[in-house]
Design a protein around this motif. Structure first.
Motif, PDB file in Angstrom:
ATOM      1  N   LYS A  38       0.895  -1.275  -0.036  1.00  0.00           N
ATOM      2  CA  LYS A  38       0.007  -0.082  -0.025  1.00  0.00           C
ATOM      3  C   LYS A  38       0.905   1.261  -0.042  1.00  0.00           C
ATOM      4  O   LYS A  38       0.625   2.008  -0.778  1.00  0.00           O
ATOM      5  CB  LYS A  38      -0.972  -0.110   1.258  1.00  0.00           C
ATOM      6  N   GLN A  39       1.929   1.293   0.656  1.00  0.00           N
ATOM      7  CA  GLN A  39       2.844   2.450   0.882  1.00  0.00           C
ATOM      8  C   GLN A  39       3.507   2.639  -0.447  1.00  0.00           C
ATOM      9  O   GLN A  39       3.450   3.742  -0.928  1.00  0.00           O
ATOM     10  CB  GLN A  39       3.797   2.232   2.053  1.00  0.00           C
TER      11      GLN A  39
ATOM     12  N   ALA B 262       2.560   1.796  -3.324  1.00  0.00           N
ATOM     13  CA  ALA B 262       1.333   2.185  -4.368  1.00  0.00           C
ATOM     14  C   ALA B 262       1.181   3.958  -4.084  1.00  0.00           C
ATOM     15  O   ALA B 262       1.068   4.583  -5.168  1.00  0.00           O
ATOM     16  CB  ALA B 262       0.367   1.548  -4.459  1.00  0.00           C
ATOM     17  N   GLN B 263       1.129   4.160  -2.917  1.00  0.00           N
ATOM     18  CA  GLN B 263       0.662   5.757  -2.549  1.00  0.00           C
ATOM     19  C   GLN B 263       1.874   6.389  -2.923  1.00  0.00           C
ATOM     20  O   GLN B 263       1.788   7.681  -3.318  1.00  0.00           O
ATOM     21  CB  GLN B 263       0.384   5.902  -0.823  1.00  0.00           C
ATOM     22  N   GLU B 264       3.060   6.071  -2.824  1.00  0.00           N
ATOM     23  CA  GLU B 264       4.404   6.759  -3.212  1.00  0.00           C
ATOM     24  C   GLU B 264       4.831   6.780  -4.651  1.00  0.00           C
ATOM     25  O   GLU B 264       5.577   7.222  -5.064  1.00  0.00           O
ATOM     26  CB  GLU B 264       5.509   6.437  -2.125  1.00  0.00           C
TER      27      GLU B 264
ATOM     28  N   CYS C  25      10.160  -0.408  -1.368  1.00  0.00           N
ATOM     29  CA  CYS C  25       9.570  -0.493   0.038  1.00  0.00           C
ATOM     30  C   CYS C  25       9.961  -1.724   0.865  1.00  0.00           C
ATOM     31  O   CYS C  25      10.188  -1.408   1.902  1.00  0.00           O
ATOM     32  CB  CYS C  25       8.028  -0.482  -0.226  1.00  0.00           C
TER      33      CYS C  25
END
Length: 106
Positions: free
Chosen positions: A91-92, A94-96, A103
């Motif tokens: 998730k992190q 994808a957000q970044e 990651c």
């Protein structure tokens, strides 16, 4: 998939390998893709996460993962813990807008 296997949202399959040790049962994350893997240890029902190059044992405080009454329960909880951590990385990333491998290496 087996009961100690899970496919993540990025397609990586992880499973848990249980190993009896002199001090308890170790649960090793075995990912299908090359990345850092995690370890947990169950001693007297208490779950510990192993971190760093010296595998320092940190007591797990989250109530969903802190205690396991049997080795099988420990394996289930270790898998759930590994899945939650990995999905957080996915998730992190994808957000970044970065590759998930970047990651995982943090």
């Amino acid at each position: 998939m087996g009961k100690n296997t899970h496919t993540l949202s990025d397609g990586t399959t992880i499973r848990v390998q249980s190993v009896k040790t002199i001090i308890g049962t170790e649960y090793r994350e075995v990912p299908s893709r090359k990345r850092k893997a995690n370890k947990m240890l169950r001693m007297d029902g208490r779950m510990y996460a192993a971190f760093g190059p010296k595998e320092t044992l940190i007591p797990v405080r989250h109530p969903d993962y802190a205690y396991a009454s049997t080795d099988a329960d420990g394996a289930r909880k270790a898998l759930a813990f590994f899945v939650e951590c990995a999905e957080g990385c996915i998730k992190q990333a994808a957000q970044e807008g970065i590759p998930v491998e970047q990651c995982y290496s943090l």
